[in-house]
Scaffold this motif. Structure first.
Motif, mmCIF file in Angstrom:
data_model
loop_
_atom_site.group_PDB
_atom_site.id
_atom_site.type_symbol
_atom_site.label_atom_id
_atom_site.label_comp_id
_atom_site.label_asym_id
_atom_site.label_seq_id
_atom_site.Cartn_x
_atom_site.Cartn_y
_atom_site.Cartn_z
ATOM 1 N N LEU A 132 0.829 -1.201 0.000
ATOM 2 C CA LEU A 132 0.000 0.000 0.000
ATOM 3 C C LEU A 132 0.865 1.254 0.000
ATOM 4 C CD1 LEU A 132 -2.668 -1.030 2.675
ATOM 5 C CD2 LEU A 132 -2.784 -1.293 0.189
ATOM 6 N N SER A 133 0.269 2.362 -0.395
ATOM 7 C CA SER A 133 0.965 3.639 -0.312
ATOM 8 C C SER A 133 1.136 4.029 1.149
ATOM 9 C CB SER A 133 0.171 4.721 -1.048
ATOM 10 O OG SER A 133 -1.016 5.047 -0.320
ATOM 11 N N GLY A 134 1.947 5.052 1.397
ATOM 12 C CA GLY A 134 2.163 5.494 2.765
ATOM 13 C C GLY A 134 0.875 5.908 3.449
ATOM 14 N N GLY A 135 0.028 6.654 2.741
ATOM 15 C CA GLY A 135 -1.238 7.089 3.312
ATOM 16 C C GLY A 135 -2.185 5.930 3.561
ATOM 17 N N GLU A 136 -2.238 4.986 2.620
ATOM 18 C CA GLU A 136 -3.095 3.815 2.799
ATOM 19 C C GLU A 136 -2.612 2.965 3.977
ATOM 20 O OE1 GLU A 136 -4.260 3.278 -1.937
ATOM 21 O OE2 GLU A 136 -2.540 2.224 -1.075
ATOM 22 N N ARG A 137 -1.308 2.843 4.103
ATOM 23 C CA ARG A 137 -0.743 2.070 5.205
ATOM 24 C C ARG A 137 -1.084 2.728 6.542
ATOM 25 N NH1 ARG A 137 3.588 1.101 2.724
ATOM 26 N NH2 ARG A 137 4.811 2.883 3.446
ATOM 27 N N HIS A 138 -0.994 4.050 6.592
ATOM 28 C CA HIS A 138 -1.315 4.755 7.837
ATOM 29 C C HIS A 138 -2.785 4.562 8.197
ATOM 30 C CE1 HIS A 138 0.042 7.521 10.923
ATOM 31 N NE2 HIS A 138 -1.082 8.191 10.801
ATOM 32 N N ARG A 139 -3.654 4.588 7.193
ATOM 33 C CA ARG A 139 -5.080 4.349 7.459
ATOM 34 C C ARG A 139 -5.319 2.930 7.956
ATOM 35 N NH1 ARG A 139 -8.281 5.124 2.491
ATOM 36 N NH2 ARG A 139 -6.383 5.445 1.292
ATOM 37 N N ALA A 140 -4.543 1.969 7.449
ATOM 38 C CA ALA A 140 -4.694 0.587 7.915
ATOM 39 C C ALA A 140 -4.322 0.469 9.394
ATOM 40 C CB ALA A 140 -3.834 -0.352 7.072
ATOM 41 N N HIS A 141 -3.289 1.183 9.825
ATOM 42 C CA HIS A 141 -2.921 1.176 11.238
ATOM 43 C C HIS A 141 -3.985 1.895 12.075
ATOM 44 C CE1 HIS A 141 1.046 -0.712 11.313
ATOM 45 N NE2 HIS A 141 1.298 -0.125 10.152
ATOM 46 N N LEU A 142 -4.565 2.960 11.524
ATOM 47 C CA LEU A 142 -5.654 3.630 12.233
ATOM 48 C C LEU A 142 -6.854 2.690 12.353
ATOM 49 C CD1 LEU A 142 -7.047 6.043 13.515
ATOM 50 C CD2 LEU A 142 -7.486 6.949 11.213
ATOM 51 N N ALA A 143 -7.119 1.911 11.315
ATOM 52 C CA ALA A 143 -8.205 0.923 11.373
ATOM 53 C C ALA A 143 -7.957 -0.077 12.498
ATOM 54 C CB ALA A 143 -8.334 0.202 10.032
ATOM 55 N N ARG A 144 -6.701 -0.478 12.690
ATOM 56 C CA ARG A 144 -6.373 -1.386 13.797
ATOM 57 C C ARG A 144 -6.751 -0.773 15.143
ATOM 58 N NH1 ARG A 144 -2.544 -0.568 16.963
ATOM 59 N NH2 ARG A 144 -1.329 0.685 15.491
ATOM 60 N N ALA A 145 -6.404 0.508 15.348
ATOM 61 C CA ALA A 145 -6.728 1.170 16.612
ATOM 62 C C ALA A 145 -8.240 1.289 16.797
ATOM 63 C CB ALA A 145 -6.063 2.537 16.666
ATOM 64 N N LEU A 146 -8.942 1.655 15.734
ATOM 65 C CA LEU A 146 -10.398 1.789 15.823
ATOM 66 C C LEU A 146 -11.050 0.439 16.117
ATOM 67 C CD1 LEU A 146 -11.048 4.189 12.811
ATOM 68 C CD2 LEU A 146 -11.327 4.750 15.237
ATOM 69 N N ALA A 147 -10.541 -0.620 15.504
ATOM 70 C CA ALA A 147 -11.101 -1.953 15.748
ATOM 71 C C ALA A 147 -10.845 -2.395 17.191
ATOM 72 C CB ALA A 147 -10.492 -2.959 14.769
ATOM 73 N N GLN A 148 -9.657 -2.117 17.697
ATOM 74 C CA GLN A 148 -9.354 -2.456 19.088
ATOM 75 C C GLN A 148 -10.283 -1.720 20.041
ATOM 76 O OE1 GLN A 148 -5.296 -1.705 20.251
ATOM 77 N NE2 GLN A 148 -5.721 -2.052 22.418
ATOM 78 N N LEU A 149 -10.501 -0.431 19.773
ATOM 79 C CA LEU A 149 -11.413 0.352 20.611
ATOM 80 C C LEU A 149 -12.821 -0.242 20.566
ATOM 81 C CD1 LEU A 149 -11.898 3.059 22.269
ATOM 82 C CD2 LEU A 149 -12.730 3.967 20.093
ATOM 83 N N ALA A 150 -13.300 -0.545 19.363
ATOM 84 C CA ALA A 150 -14.654 -1.082 19.212
ATOM 85 C C ALA A 150 -14.800 -2.417 19.933
ATOM 86 C CB ALA A 150 -14.993 -1.238 17.734
ATOM 87 N N ALA A 151 -13.768 -3.253 19.868
ATOM 88 C CA ALA A 151 -13.822 -4.546 20.555
ATOM 89 C C ALA A 151 -13.847 -4.343 22.064
ATOM 90 C CB ALA A 151 -12.623 -5.396 20.154
ATOM 91 N N GLY A 152 -13.041 -3.420 22.553
ATOM 92 C CA GLY A 152 -13.057 -3.127 23.977
ATOM 93 C C GLY A 152 -14.416 -2.642 24.436
ATOM 94 N N ARG A 153 -15.039 -1.799 23.634
ATOM 95 C CA ARG A 153 -16.362 -1.279 23.986
ATOM 96 C C ARG A 153 -17.402 -2.395 23.945
ATOM 97 N NH1 ARG A 153 -16.753 3.538 25.125
ATOM 98 N NH2 ARG A 153 -18.986 3.776 24.764
ATOM 99 N N ALA A 154 -17.262 -3.320 23.017
ATOM 100 C CA ALA A 154 -18.197 -4.448 22.950
ATOM 101 C C ALA A 154 -18.111 -5.317 24.197
ATOM 102 C CB ALA A 154 -17.911 -5.286 21.702
ATOM 103 N N LEU A 155 -16.958 -5.275 24.868
ATOM 104 C CA LEU A 155 -16.761 -6.062 26.081
ATOM 105 C C LEU A 155 -16.969 -5.228 27.345
ATOM 106 C CD1 LEU A 155 -13.623 -8.115 24.993
ATOM 107 C CD2 LEU A 155 -15.974 -8.956 25.222
ATOM 108 N N GLY A 156 -17.481 -4.006 27.167
ATOM 109 C CA GLY A 156 -17.780 -3.161 28.316
ATOM 110 C C GLY A 156 -16.641 -2.280 28.779
ATOM 111 N N HIS A 157 -15.603 -2.143 27.955
ATOM 112 C CA HIS A 157 -14.454 -1.306 28.321
ATOM 113 C C HIS A 157 -14.279 -0.261 27.216
ATOM 114 C CE1 HIS A 157 -13.467 -4.103 31.545
ATOM 115 N NE2 HIS A 157 -13.641 -5.091 30.673
ATOM 116 N N GLY A 158 -13.104 -0.218 26.593
ATOM 117 C CA GLY A 158 -12.876 0.633 25.422
ATOM 118 C C GLY A 158 -13.182 2.098 25.650
ATOM 119 N N GLY A 159 -12.586 2.681 26.694
ATOM 120 C CA GLY A 159 -12.920 4.061 27.025
ATOM 121 C C GLY A 159 -12.147 5.120 26.283
ATOM 122 N N TRP A 160 -10.949 4.777 25.725
ATOM 123 C CA TRP A 160 -10.062 5.821 25.232
ATOM 124 C C TRP A 160 -9.402 5.443 23.911
ATOM 125 C CZ3 TRP A 160 -10.640 10.262 27.605
ATOM 126 C CH2 TRP A 160 -11.191 10.235 28.903
#
Length: 270
Positions: A132-160
């Protein structure tokens, strides 16, 4: 709340933080701005638990640096300034990399699909991140953070959600996608702290802005109160214009001598 009081830390023989105080609330986007070397990334690393400074950090009443790694991963998701990748994952695999085992495969699949679509990566889901391009790669890493947050929230955590330059190397449309994703996370109840270099994005998307200078937070307020011409001129060492465009508050540096701004704009020289 996410609070820091009197943070002090020396890195490389210099004071990276020098008595920094900070507060962020859930349901809000707090932008952290300031010149290079002001301490923005160091502050974020202390808030995330990655660094242990002098002073006090509390994430929902607890010291993040003292929490077990698994518990901390459920409470907060982090996008580093320069995320690294040691294996040729696809964008889809990277987005799901930090999901906890407690999440069902069906829930995990739905989360990953949603965050990739949010960031315009659905069509690239099965491409290797190394292709991927640099920008696409950065968005993929941001997707990882967003997915981690969403999973934490699904388990009753994910505050930050803690983001270090989430719009780096992105074009205008993708910058907007990234910041809209941050706002959506706040609307869902998470607290978002984002280090930004673009004052316009901070003014447009943040509920509050922390202005950093020489290791301290010199202002922490709504954009109109934090991003004043005099304060920004002092911090950045160049004239800065602030004002309204189409009803939105904006702030931008004046890199070259320009005529006196007209209408609703004000500018200040150092």
């Amino acid at each position: 709340m996410l609070e820091a009081h009197g943070l002090a830390l020396r890195l490389g023989g210099r004071a990276a933080l020098d008595g920094a105080d900070f507060v962020a609330r859930k349901g809000e986007v707090t932008a952290v701005v300031g010149p290079n070397g002001a301490g923005k990334s160091t502050l974020l690393a202390c808030l995330s638990g990655a660094l242990r400074p002098m002073g006090d950090v509390r994430m929902d009443g607890e010291d993040p640096a003292a929490l077990p790694a698994a518990a901390l991963a459920l409470r907060r998701a982090v996008l580093e300034q320069t995320p690294s990748l040691g294996a040729p994952f696809t964008a889809r695999a990277l987005a799901g990399l930090a999901l906890p085992r407690e999440i069902s495969p069906e829930t995990a699949e739905g989360i990953v699909r949603r965050v990739l679509a949010q960031l315009g990566l659905a069509a690239l889901a099965d491409r290797r991140v190394t292709e991927l391009s640099g920008g696409e790669r950065h968005r993929a890493h941001l997707a990882r953070a967003l997915a981690q947050l969403a999973a934490g929230r699904a388990l009753g955590h994910g505050g930050w959600l803690l983001l270090d330059e989430p719009t780096a190397s992105l074009d205008l449309a993708r910058q907007s996608d990234a910041m809209r994703a941050a706002r959506a996370a706040a609307a869902d109840g998470a607290g978002v702290v984002a280090v930004l270099h673009d004052l316009g994005l901070a003014a447009a998307f943040a509920d509050r802005v922390a202005v950093m200078h020489r290791g301290r937070v010199v202002a922490l307020a709504p954009p109109r109160e934090a991003l004043t011409p005099d304060r920004l001129a002092e911090v950045y060492g160049l004239p800065v214009a602030v004002g309204e465009i189409a009803g939105a508050f904006v702030a931008a540096p004046l890199h070259h001598a320009q005529p006196e701004p007209q209408g609703d704009f004000a500018c200040s020289s150092p």
